[in-house]
Design a protein around this motif. Structure first.
Motif, PDB file in Angstrom:
ATOM      1  N   SER A 136       0.717  -1.335   0.162  1.00  0.00           N
ATOM      2  CA  SER A 136       0.090   0.015  -0.001  1.00  0.00           C
ATOM      3  C   SER A 136       0.869   1.147   0.095  1.00  0.00           C
ATOM      4  O   SER A 136       0.408   2.196  -0.254  1.00  0.00           O
ATOM      5  CB  SER A 136      -0.898   0.132   1.151  1.00  0.00           C
ATOM      6  OG  SER A 136       0.028   0.082   2.371  1.00  0.00           O
ATOM      7  N   GLU A 137       2.086   1.210   0.263  1.00  0.00           N
ATOM      8  CA  GLU A 137       2.852   2.562   0.706  1.00  0.00           C
ATOM      9  C   GLU A 137       4.007   2.623  -0.220  1.00  0.00           C
ATOM     10  O   GLU A 137       4.255   3.559  -0.893  1.00  0.00           O
ATOM     11  CB  GLU A 137       3.189   2.314   2.066  1.00  0.00           C
ATOM     12  CG  GLU A 137       1.974   2.857   2.955  1.00  0.00           C
ATOM     13  CD  GLU A 137       2.508   3.166   4.307  1.00  0.00           C
ATOM     14  OE1 GLU A 137       1.759   2.719   5.210  1.00  0.00           O
ATOM     15  OE2 GLU A 137       3.507   3.637   4.473  1.00  0.00           O
ATOM     16  N   THR A 138       4.955   1.523  -0.272  1.00  0.00           N
ATOM     17  CA  THR A 138       5.990   1.604  -1.028  1.00  0.00           C
ATOM     18  C   THR A 138       6.312   0.728  -2.247  1.00  0.00           C
ATOM     19  O   THR A 138       5.368   0.025  -2.564  1.00  0.00           O
ATOM     20  CB  THR A 138       7.164   1.150   0.106  1.00  0.00           C
ATOM     21  OG1 THR A 138       6.965  -0.096   0.602  1.00  0.00           O
ATOM     22  CG2 THR A 138       7.588   2.437   1.018  1.00  0.00           C
TER      23      THR A 138
ATOM     24  N   ARG B  93      -6.900  -2.221  -8.403  1.00  0.00           N
ATOM     25  CA  ARG B  93      -6.392  -1.881  -6.983  1.00  0.00           C
ATOM     26  C   ARG B  93      -7.305  -2.104  -5.784  1.00  0.00           C
ATOM     27  O   ARG B  93      -6.557  -2.482  -4.793  1.00  0.00           O
ATOM     28  CB  ARG B  93      -6.078  -0.357  -7.023  1.00  0.00           C
ATOM     29  CG  ARG B  93      -5.019  -0.055  -6.089  1.00  0.00           C
ATOM     30  CD  ARG B  93      -5.061   1.712  -5.815  1.00  0.00           C
ATOM     31  NE  ARG B  93      -4.733   2.496  -7.001  1.00  0.00           N
ATOM     32  CZ  ARG B  93      -5.569   3.519  -7.582  1.00  0.00           C
ATOM     33  NH1 ARG B  93      -6.501   3.938  -6.788  1.00  0.00           N
ATOM     34  NH2 ARG B  93      -4.851   3.958  -8.585  1.00  0.00           N
ATOM     35  N   GLY B  94      -8.536  -2.063  -5.823  1.00  0.00           N
ATOM     36  CA  GLY B  94      -9.299  -2.139  -5.066  1.00  0.00           C
ATOM     37  C   GLY B  94      -9.603  -1.097  -3.825  1.00  0.00           C
ATOM     38  O   GLY B  94     -10.490  -1.271  -3.021  1.00  0.00           O
ATOM     39  N   THR B  95      -9.105   0.154  -3.875  1.00  0.00           N
ATOM     40  CA  THR B  95      -9.192   1.080  -3.626  1.00  0.00           C
ATOM     41  C   THR B  95      -9.333   2.513  -4.229  1.00  0.00           C
ATOM     42  O   THR B  95      -8.636   2.586  -5.312  1.00  0.00           O
ATOM     43  CB  THR B  95      -8.333   1.413  -2.209  1.00  0.00           C
ATOM     44  OG1 THR B  95      -6.845   1.674  -2.857  1.00  0.00           O
ATOM     45  CG2 THR B  95      -8.365   0.520  -1.193  1.00  0.00           C
TER      46      THR B  95
ATOM     47  N   VAL C 158     -18.003   1.975  -8.013  1.00  0.00           N
ATOM     48  CA  VAL C 158     -16.973   1.285  -8.906  1.00  0.00           C
ATOM     49  C   VAL C 158     -16.571  -0.029  -7.930  1.00  0.00           C
ATOM     50  O   VAL C 158     -15.996  -1.222  -8.729  1.00  0.00           O
ATOM     51  CB  VAL C 158     -15.903   2.036  -8.858  1.00  0.00           C
ATOM     52  CG1 VAL C 158     -14.636   1.562  -9.369  1.00  0.00           C
ATOM     53  CG2 VAL C 158     -16.506   3.347  -9.642  1.00  0.00           C
ATOM     54  N   LEU C 159     -16.419   0.004  -6.770  1.00  0.00           N
ATOM     55  CA  LEU C 159     -15.800  -1.073  -6.015  1.00  0.00           C
ATOM     56  C   LEU C 159     -16.740  -1.904  -5.047  1.00  0.00           C
ATOM     57  O   LEU C 159     -16.632  -3.151  -4.537  1.00  0.00           O
ATOM     58  CB  LEU C 159     -14.631  -0.692  -5.042  1.00  0.00           C
ATOM     59  CG  LEU C 159     -13.596   0.071  -5.759  1.00  0.00           C
ATOM     60  CD1 LEU C 159     -12.837   0.816  -4.798  1.00  0.00           C
ATOM     61  CD2 LEU C 159     -12.724  -0.749  -6.683  1.00  0.00           C
ATOM     62  N   GLY C 160     -18.159  -1.420  -4.972  1.00  0.00           N
ATOM     63  CA  GLY C 160     -19.016  -2.184  -4.335  1.00  0.00           C
ATOM     64  C   GLY C 160     -18.894  -1.966  -2.695  1.00  0.00           C
ATOM     65  O   GLY C 160     -19.446  -2.594  -1.993  1.00  0.00           O
ATOM     66  N   ASP C 161     -17.932  -1.199  -2.312  1.00  0.00           N
ATOM     67  CA  ASP C 161     -17.584  -1.008  -0.898  1.00  0.00           C
ATOM     68  C   ASP C 161     -17.335   0.438  -0.780  1.00  0.00           C
ATOM     69  O   ASP C 161     -16.325   1.200  -1.174  1.00  0.00           O
ATOM     70  CB  ASP C 161     -16.394  -1.957  -0.677  1.00  0.00           C
ATOM     71  CG  ASP C 161     -16.171  -1.739   0.826  1.00  0.00           C
ATOM     72  OD1 ASP C 161     -16.755  -1.056   1.745  1.00  0.00           O
ATOM     73  OD2 ASP C 161     -15.103  -2.301   1.420  1.00  0.00           O
TER      74      ASP C 161
ATOM     75  N   VAL D 229     -12.018   3.692   0.366  1.00  0.00           N
ATOM     76  CA  VAL D 229     -11.750   4.983  -0.141  1.00  0.00           C
ATOM     77  C   VAL D 229     -10.348   5.457   0.810  1.00  0.00           C
ATOM     78  O   VAL D 229     -10.160   5.287   1.888  1.00  0.00           O
ATOM     79  CB  VAL D 229     -12.513   6.173   0.007  1.00  0.00           C
ATOM     80  CG1 VAL D 229     -12.057   7.189  -0.387  1.00  0.00           C
ATOM     81  CG2 VAL D 229     -14.083   5.752  -0.388  1.00  0.00           C
ATOM     82  N   ASN D 230      -9.475   5.641  -0.023  1.00  0.00           N
ATOM     83  CA  ASN D 230      -8.128   6.418   0.533  1.00  0.00           C
ATOM     84  C   ASN D 230      -8.213   7.923   0.243  1.00  0.00           C
ATOM     85  O   ASN D 230      -7.981   8.306  -0.624  1.00  0.00           O
ATOM     86  CB  ASN D 230      -6.976   5.476  -0.348  1.00  0.00           C
ATOM     87  CG  ASN D 230      -5.716   6.100   0.484  1.00  0.00           C
ATOM     88  OD1 ASN D 230      -5.635   6.691   1.225  1.00  0.00           O
ATOM     89  ND2 ASN D 230      -4.788   5.997  -0.489  1.00  0.00           N
TER      90      ASN D 230
END
Lengths: 605, 376
Positions: free
Chosen positions: B36-38, B64-66, B102-105, B109-110
């Motif tokens: 998620s970060e690097t 990506r899922g988010t 878009v993601l169903g959830d 969200v980030n």
């Protein structure tokens, strides 16, 4: 072993005790200008205190905004159901503190005189508060009574223990005095109705007249118990384990704690065990065994110059890997590239261990530990976090401030010392490079560097390479702070006399031995005051990370809390709290530096 | 001779390292794309070149899922952190609307908090997929800056606020401002707008600017400023929260002195992504018109009480969401998890005193401007 703290000036004459009246006349009203100054500054101080108290206690102040947002200010959006991790982190630090206090034999004692004066000063402060604060007469009476109690306790200690010389005798260990003080603070959480503020499911709960929430007072009590318990444990094991070994382990733990607590405990990496078994562990073993064999051979005394040439070749190879990855010529795991750099550096220092079999094996063991820890950390950093986060980072508020400051200081110190050595060295290329680096970084404002690392650097990186926001901040800040640190250290280096160099050459020390054992210790000793000044500066300037979108404590107090629907425009309370927090941390650092200076005898010898 | 063979051994070991690590090179990308970060991720590189590849940001986000959603983070009632650290507000909820579609959830969200200066760069560099950062739709931003704008979710406009005690009322105009001290925050278009309006009305004003609007409001309360001006939504919020007892603040003129249509903003030339965002917003508006709420959205399909359009929108027979690359029940998830337009508005903007009725943000049937094309 000689304790450096044992230096005492025995010849200093005993202070002649004077009555308060004599003292006041001598120090405050000795002549006319002195009297005028005393009156003017006294009046100004009282006016300032009155103003501050009026501000703090005014009915317009909405301190519940700060109380409700305390968690936001400290840890921003860290998930509430995972908050036990934050406490675990704090607990580890408390345990380390307790053990260190025991290991370093915190043997200072507070004389009863000092304790008594402190308590009486507290009483005097409360009395001043009662007089100046804009509060009702009834509550004024309450404060006056509290002040009287403090004064009585102080006087009781003073006269109860009075020995010769009209002064109290006896003392108590500083450690236990501090523990007692903390115990009183923790106990007050259970008894004093500070008020209960919470934010549950979008509903604001504010009940005055209650003690703080259980989720606050219980963990703090546990923290206190851990601190005291680990201190007692440390005192106990002091009898069984040699103190040198305990200290070495503790130093290692302190150094590792920011990395482990941050990336493992707080971030909770979601390890991909299949990948770890198939790639990570074999790689680590390969480097431990292969690198270990290589280093064992390289540290062979008979190898001579060839070892150095090989090490330099290895360094070129390791650097070339990064260049190759940058331009995308061939792909290699980042972990492997880092490991090759480490191997090259280890190979460079290998001749220092060119000795008997035991020393060489110890060198190889050190290498294995380095690889094991660094590979583990790299894997942990590269695994996604299991936390459900609202924002891009799992840190925010005061924890972000601490994270950036601690990591920057830890990383920039060695870099800064190396830069200073490079700048003062006789090797022209190193000197020019270091000078150029230092001057070019010092010529650019910190904000520019932060913007560069967060916005522009990602555009330069090769395709498929990304740098995390926090990593970008810490990298840029480290490079910036190292340049300033280098100049401070250089000042210290220049104070080391030429004779020291000549003497160490005369007894046949190598350059690295001369630097490590003769020059640097003296240079760093002299550099303590500017270095601590720099450290305080680094800590305070972390607030600049707000401009690239990170939520540090100042930004939360300045723009997040005042934007909440419940607390629209409530800003001054938070800002006051933030300045108090900054002051406490910066003041402790400066106080510690004074003690360090005393210990190494700075300014005395 | 012995030395040479040792060196050869060493070289062989190093060579073996190189080979093995190079062989593992491909592994790296697959493992760290989950990070998620690097480090590297295949998707992120595509974001920049999406238009050339013909691959839409929609596919990237779904892989990506988010959803990376750019918000202000300090805009009262639009996007702020609540005391538990959660991003709340009108804009934040529309981020959740897009994520739910878009993601169903809705929780995937980030939130990336952006300053006004860096918001467009963040879209161009792929740091965020969509901006929900009270960004005014203007010609230059739509064309020159390279943004595309979705349907307006909030019609804002610059207004002024004065005290009734100073003789101002809801029917005051800019012409009544002769000699008044007017305060606003520095470096924004509000500063320019009020200057233009005063010049057009032929009055001289004393314009003072401050770094942020909290200071502006404090100066208004203390009397250092006669009039303060910013977007109407901001003024209403301030009035609701900070108007002292016994004083009456009035907002005027009725017709704002500037138009500030706010809505989702995204990179240009990506129709598939634009459609997904636009229709997520439209879905909340249509649901609001049809009486579909978060409470009953799950039971719309197959329920005769709702018309055919509602059925299609919620994923019933003849639905069009699958053709857009979304799940058939995407908009049902939006309404169930976040709510329809009216619910989102009431939840975030009513507490600061902004009401839909009578404003530009009422539905088109009620004389407002909130309108969605039909879903068929």
């Amino acid at each position: 072993m000689n304790e450096p703290t044992m230096i005492k000036v025995e010849s200093r004459p005993e202070e002649t005790s004077s009555t308060p009246r004599e003292w006041i006349r001598k120090n405050l009203f000795s002549n006319i200008p002195n009297t005028i100054l005393t009156i003017v500054f006294g009046a100004f101080t009282i006016y300032a205190i009155r103003g501050v108290l009026g501000f703090v206690l005014s009915g317009e102040r909405r301190w519940e905004a700060v109380a409700t947002n305390m968690r936001l200010l400290m840890a921003q959006g860290y998930p509430a159901n995972q908050f036990v991790r934050v406490w675990f982190t704090l607990g580890c630090l408390m345990a380390l503190t307790g053990l260190s206090l025991a290991a370093w034999k915190a043997s200072g004692r507070l004389p009863a005189t000092k304790i008594s004066i402190w308590i009486m000063n507290t009483g005097a402060g409360l009395a001043l508060f009662a007089v100046l604060a804009p509060i009702s007469a009834a509550s004024k009476l309450g404060w006056v009574i509290a002040a009287a109690i403090f004064l009585l306790i102080g006087l009781g200690i003073w006269f109860g223990l009075r020995g010769e010389n009209k002064r109290p005798t006896g003392s108590m260990p500083t450690v236990w005095f501090s523990f007692g003080f903390l115990a009183i603070l923790v106990l007050s959480l259970w008894t004093v109705p500070y008020g209960h503020y919470a934010f549950v499911e979008g509903e604001l709960i504010a009940e005055t007249g209650r003690t703080v929430a259980m989720s606050t007072k219980l963990p703090f009590t546990v923290m206190w118990l851990i601190l005291v318990g680990s201190y007692l444990f440390g005192v106990r094991i002091r009898e069984y384990i040699p103190s040198g070994r305990t200290k070495a382990v503790l130093v290692g733990l302190w150094f590792l704690s920011p990395f482990i607590l941050n990336w493992i405990v707080l971030r909770d990496p979601d390890f991909d065990y299949a990948h770890i078994a198939s790639t990570d562990i074999p790689l680590a073993l390969l480097f431990i065994i292969g690198g270990g064999v290589a280093l064992y051979i390289l540290s062979k005394p008979s190898l001579g110059e060839v070892g150095r040439i090989l090490a330099i070749g290895l360094l070129f190879f390791a650097v070339f890997n990064w260049i190759g990855a940058f331009f995308g010529w061939y792909s290699m795991l980042q972990k492997v590239r880092i490991s090759f750099v480490l191997l090259a550096l280890a190979a460079l220092i290998a001749p220092n261990f060119a000795s008997d079999r035991k020393t060489r094996l110890r060198f190889v063991a050190g290498w294995s530990a380095l690889i094991a820890i660094s590979h583990w950390l790299i894997t942990a950093v590269n695994s996604p976090s299991t936390l459900e986060l609202q924002g891009p980072t799992y840190l925010g508020g005061f924890s972000l401030t601490l994270f950036v400051a601690v990591l920057t200081l830890l990383l920039s110190f060695p870099l800064g010392v190396l830069l200073a050595l490079g700048r003062t060295s006789t090797m022209p290329i190193a000197r020019v490079l270091c000078t150029g680096y230092i001057e070019s970084i010092r010529g650019v404002p910190l904000i520019t560097i932060l913007f560069f690392f967060s916005n522009i650097l990602p555009l330069f990186l090769p395709e498929g390479m990304e740098i995390a926001e926090l990593a970008a901040i810490v990298t840029g800040y480290t490079l910036f702070s190292a340049a300033y640190l280098a100049e401070n250290v250089r000042g210290g280096l220049q104070s080391v006399m030429r004779e020291q160099y000549e003497a160490s050459d005369a007894i046949g020390l190598t350059t690295s031995q001369r630097t490590g054992f003769i020059v640097l210790p003296q240079a760093l000793r002299v550099s303590i005051p500017p270095l601590v000044g720099q450290a305080i500066g680094v800590f305070k300037e972390t607030s600049l990370v707000a401009i690239i979108g990170a939520y540090d404590i100042l930004r939360i107090a300045n723009s997040v809390v005042p934007a909440q629907t419940e607390f629209l425009g409530v800003k001054r309370e938070g800002l006051l709290l933030v300045s108090v927090i900054y002051f406490i941390v910066a003041f402790s650092m400066s106080k510690y530096s004074r003690r360090l200076e005393e210990r190494v005898g700075l300014g005395e010898r | 001779m012995i030395k040479k063979s040792k060196i050869l051994q060493l070289l062989a070991v190093l060579f073996a390292f190189t080979l093995i690590s190079a062989a593992c090179g491909d592994d790296d990308d697959s493992s760290s794309s989950a990070s998620s970060e690097t480090s590297a991720s295949e998707e992120s590189t595509d974001e920049v070149t999406l238009t050339q590849d013909g691959e839409s940001l929609l596919d990237t986000v779904q892989a990506r899922g988010t959803l990376n959603c750019g918000v202000s983070g300090a805009a009262v009632a639009f996007s702020t952190l609540d005391p538990s650290g959660e991003m709340v507000g009108f804009d934040a909820d529309f981020c959740r609307v897009v994520a739910a579609a878009v993601l169903g959830d809705a929780s995937a969200v980030n939130f990336v908090s952006l300053t006004a200066a860096e918001r467009f760069t963040a879209v161009q560099s792929g740091d965020v997929d969509v901006l929900m950062r009270n960004t005014t739709w203007t010609q230059s931003r739509d064309t020159d800056v390279g943004m595309d704008f979705g349907p307006t979710t909030y019609y804002d406009g610059q207004q002024l606020m004065g005290k009734a005690a100073d003789g101002f009322s809801g029917s005051s105009t800019v012409a009544d401002l002769e000699g008044a001290t007017i305060c606003t925050n520095a470096g924004t278009t509000t500063e320019k707008n009020i200057g233009d309006a005063a010049e057009a009305a032929g009055v001289t004003i004393n314009l003072q600017t401050y770094e942020d609007f909290d200071i502006v409001t404090d100066n208004f309360i203390s009397g250092a400023c006669d009039i303060i001006t910013t977007d109407g939504s901001g003024l209403v919020g301030r009035k609701a929260q900070q108007q002292p007892e016994g004083e009456e603040w009035v907002i005027f003129p009725g017709a704002p002195i500037s138009k500030e249509p706010l809505g989702p903003t995204y990179g240009q030339n990506d129709s598939k992504w634009a459609d997904a965002i636009n229709w997520s917003v439209y879905a909340t508006i249509i649901a609001s018109e049809k009486g579909i709420t978060s409470g009953n959205a799950a039971g719309v399909v197959g329920n005769d009480a709702f018309d055919a359009e509602s059925q299609r929108l919620m994923g019933g027979e003849g639905e069009l969401q699958s053709l857009m690359g979304l799940a058939a029940d995407a908009f049902q998830q939006v309404i169930t998890q976040v709510g329809n337009y009216d619910e989102i508005y009431a939840r975030n903007l009513n507490p600061v005193g902004l009401t839909r009725a009578g404003s530009s943000n009422a539905g088109w049937e009620d004389g407002g401007l909130i309108y969605a094309p039909p879903a068929r």
